[in-house]
Design a protein around this motif. Sequence first.
Motif, short mmCIF file in Angstrom:
data_model
loop_
_atom_site.label_atom_id
_atom_site.label_comp_id
_atom_site.label_asym_id
_atom_site.label_seq_id
_atom_site.Cartn_x
_atom_site.Cartn_y
_atom_site.Cartn_z
N MET A 1 0.84 -1.19 0.00
CA MET A 1 0.00 0.00 0.00
C MET A 1 0.88 1.25 0.00
O MET A 1 1.83 1.34 0.80
N LEU A 2 0.58 2.18 -0.90
CA LEU A 2 1.37 3.41 -0.97
C LEU A 2 0.97 4.34 0.17
O LEU A 2 -0.22 4.52 0.45
N GLN A 3 1.98 4.91 0.82
CA GLN A 3 1.72 5.80 1.95
C GLN A 3 2.50 7.10 1.76
O GLN A 3 3.59 7.11 1.19
N TYR A 4 1.91 8.19 2.28
CA TYR A 4 2.46 9.53 2.09
C TYR A 4 2.37 10.30 3.40
O TYR A 4 1.31 10.36 4.02
N PHE A 5 3.46 10.91 3.79
CA PHE A 5 3.50 11.73 4.99
C PHE A 5 4.26 13.01 4.67
O PHE A 5 5.23 13.00 3.89
N ILE A 6 3.84 14.12 5.26
CA ILE A 6 4.70 15.30 5.27
C ILE A 6 5.10 15.52 6.72
O ILE A 6 4.30 15.32 7.63
N ILE A 7 6.35 15.89 6.91
CA ILE A 7 6.86 16.09 8.26
C ILE A 7 7.53 17.45 8.36
O ILE A 7 7.92 18.05 7.35
N TYR A 8 7.64 17.93 9.58
CA TYR A 8 8.47 19.09 9.89
C TYR A 8 9.74 18.52 10.51
O TYR A 8 9.76 18.13 11.67
N LYS A 9 10.80 18.40 9.68
CA LYS A 9 12.06 17.86 10.18
C LYS A 9 12.68 18.87 11.15
O LYS A 9 12.88 20.03 10.80
N PRO A 10 12.98 18.43 12.38
CA PRO A 10 13.60 19.36 13.32
C PRO A 10 15.05 19.68 12.96
O PRO A 10 15.69 18.96 12.19
N PHE A 11 15.56 20.74 13.54
CA PHE A 11 16.97 21.13 13.46
C PHE A 11 17.82 20.02 14.06
O PHE A 11 17.44 19.36 15.02
N GLN A 12 18.98 19.79 13.48
CA GLN A 12 19.96 18.80 13.94
C GLN A 12 19.38 17.37 13.98
O GLN A 12 19.52 16.64 14.95
N VAL A 13 18.71 17.03 12.87
CA VAL A 13 18.24 15.66 12.63
C VAL A 13 18.63 15.32 11.19
O VAL A 13 18.40 16.11 10.28
N LEU A 14 19.25 14.16 11.00
CA LEU A 14 19.64 13.73 9.65
C LEU A 14 18.40 13.32 8.86
O LEU A 14 17.47 12.73 9.42
N SER A 15 18.40 13.58 7.55
CA SER A 15 17.28 13.21 6.67
C SER A 15 17.40 11.76 6.23
O SER A 15 17.41 11.46 5.04
N GLN A 16 17.50 10.85 7.18
CA GLN A 16 17.61 9.42 6.90
C GLN A 16 17.15 8.66 8.14
O GLN A 16 17.08 9.22 9.23
N PHE A 17 16.83 7.38 7.92
CA PHE A 17 16.39 6.53 9.03
C PHE A 17 17.54 5.70 9.60
O PHE A 17 17.49 5.25 10.73
N SER A 18 18.59 5.49 8.81
CA SER A 18 19.70 4.65 9.28
C SER A 18 20.61 5.46 10.20
O SER A 18 20.82 6.66 9.98
N PRO A 19 21.17 4.81 11.22
CA PRO A 19 22.02 5.53 12.17
C PRO A 19 23.33 5.99 11.54
O PRO A 19 23.83 5.38 10.60
N GLU A 20 23.83 7.10 12.07
CA GLU A 20 25.13 7.62 11.63
C GLU A 20 25.77 8.32 12.82
O GLU A 20 25.38 9.42 13.20
N GLY A 21 26.74 7.66 13.43
CA GLY A 21 27.38 8.21 14.62
C GLY A 21 26.36 8.42 15.73
O GLY A 21 25.44 7.61 15.91
N ASP A 22 26.50 9.53 16.44
CA ASP A 22 25.56 9.80 17.53
C ASP A 22 24.52 10.85 17.15
O ASP A 22 23.83 11.41 18.01
N LYS A 23 24.40 11.14 15.85
CA LYS A 23 23.42 12.15 15.40
C LYS A 23 22.01 11.56 15.40
O LYS A 23 21.82 10.39 15.08
N ARG A 24 21.04 12.42 15.72
CA ARG A 24 19.65 12.00 15.65
C ARG A 24 19.25 11.82 14.19
O ARG A 24 19.71 12.54 13.30
N THR A 25 18.36 10.85 13.93
CA THR A 25 17.85 10.59 12.58
C THR A 25 16.33 10.67 12.60
O THR A 25 15.71 10.83 13.66
N LEU A 26 15.74 10.53 11.42
CA LEU A 26 14.27 10.54 11.32
C LEU A 26 13.66 9.43 12.19
O LEU A 26 12.56 9.59 12.71
N LYS A 27 14.37 8.33 12.35
CA LYS A 27 13.86 7.20 13.15
C LYS A 27 13.63 7.61 14.61
O LYS A 27 12.77 7.08 15.29
#
Length: 194
Positions: A1-27
């Motif tokens: 099923m196709l799904q669509y969301f719009i989000i307000y990405k906060p400051f200092q959050v990476l635009s990805q779900f996979s972890p990268e160091g200690d930075k916050r991600t979309l997850k």
Amino acid sequence: MLQYFIIYKPFQVLSQFSPEGDKRTLKDCFAVPADVYPVGRLDYDSEGLLILTNDKTLNHRLLDPRFSHEREYWVQVEGAISDQALHALSTGVDITVDGKVHRTKPCKASAFQEPPVVPERTPPIRYRKSVPDSWMSLTLTEGKNRQVRKMTAQVGFPTLRLIRYRIERLTIDGLQPGEMRNLDRSGIYSSLFS
């Protein structure tokens, strides 16, 4: 099923779900199905509108450079933005992309007479009484890496805060950082492509 969301990405959050160091991600901020991913990106230190979907056709249409679409950014800059700088931004400036000089496409650039109503940022912008700041709107039809920041720096007004407010007719109106809205296919396609 196709799904669509719009989000307000906060400051200092990476635009990805996979972890990268200690930075916050979309997850860390959004609970969505595992096959949903961001369309495009916003820099770690930028905030605002991001589309999440599992619709590969939508992803292709939004990222293919042959299909241009407007993206409006609200930009807080250091200094009182001048008419001369706005004119230069609107007609195109030279920035460096991947080590090469790139002339930006003409865009819409205007100053806000009063600062726009936006959520407080955490952490806040460092306030300096001796250095004024101002807000402007930049509407682009291209999206090079860190383009808005490079453009404002090129005309002498470094970016302090960068919010993507709109993509075509989709906006972050009514959303706070870290909030999400679910949309259906017809709503998102009509907002983006009609």
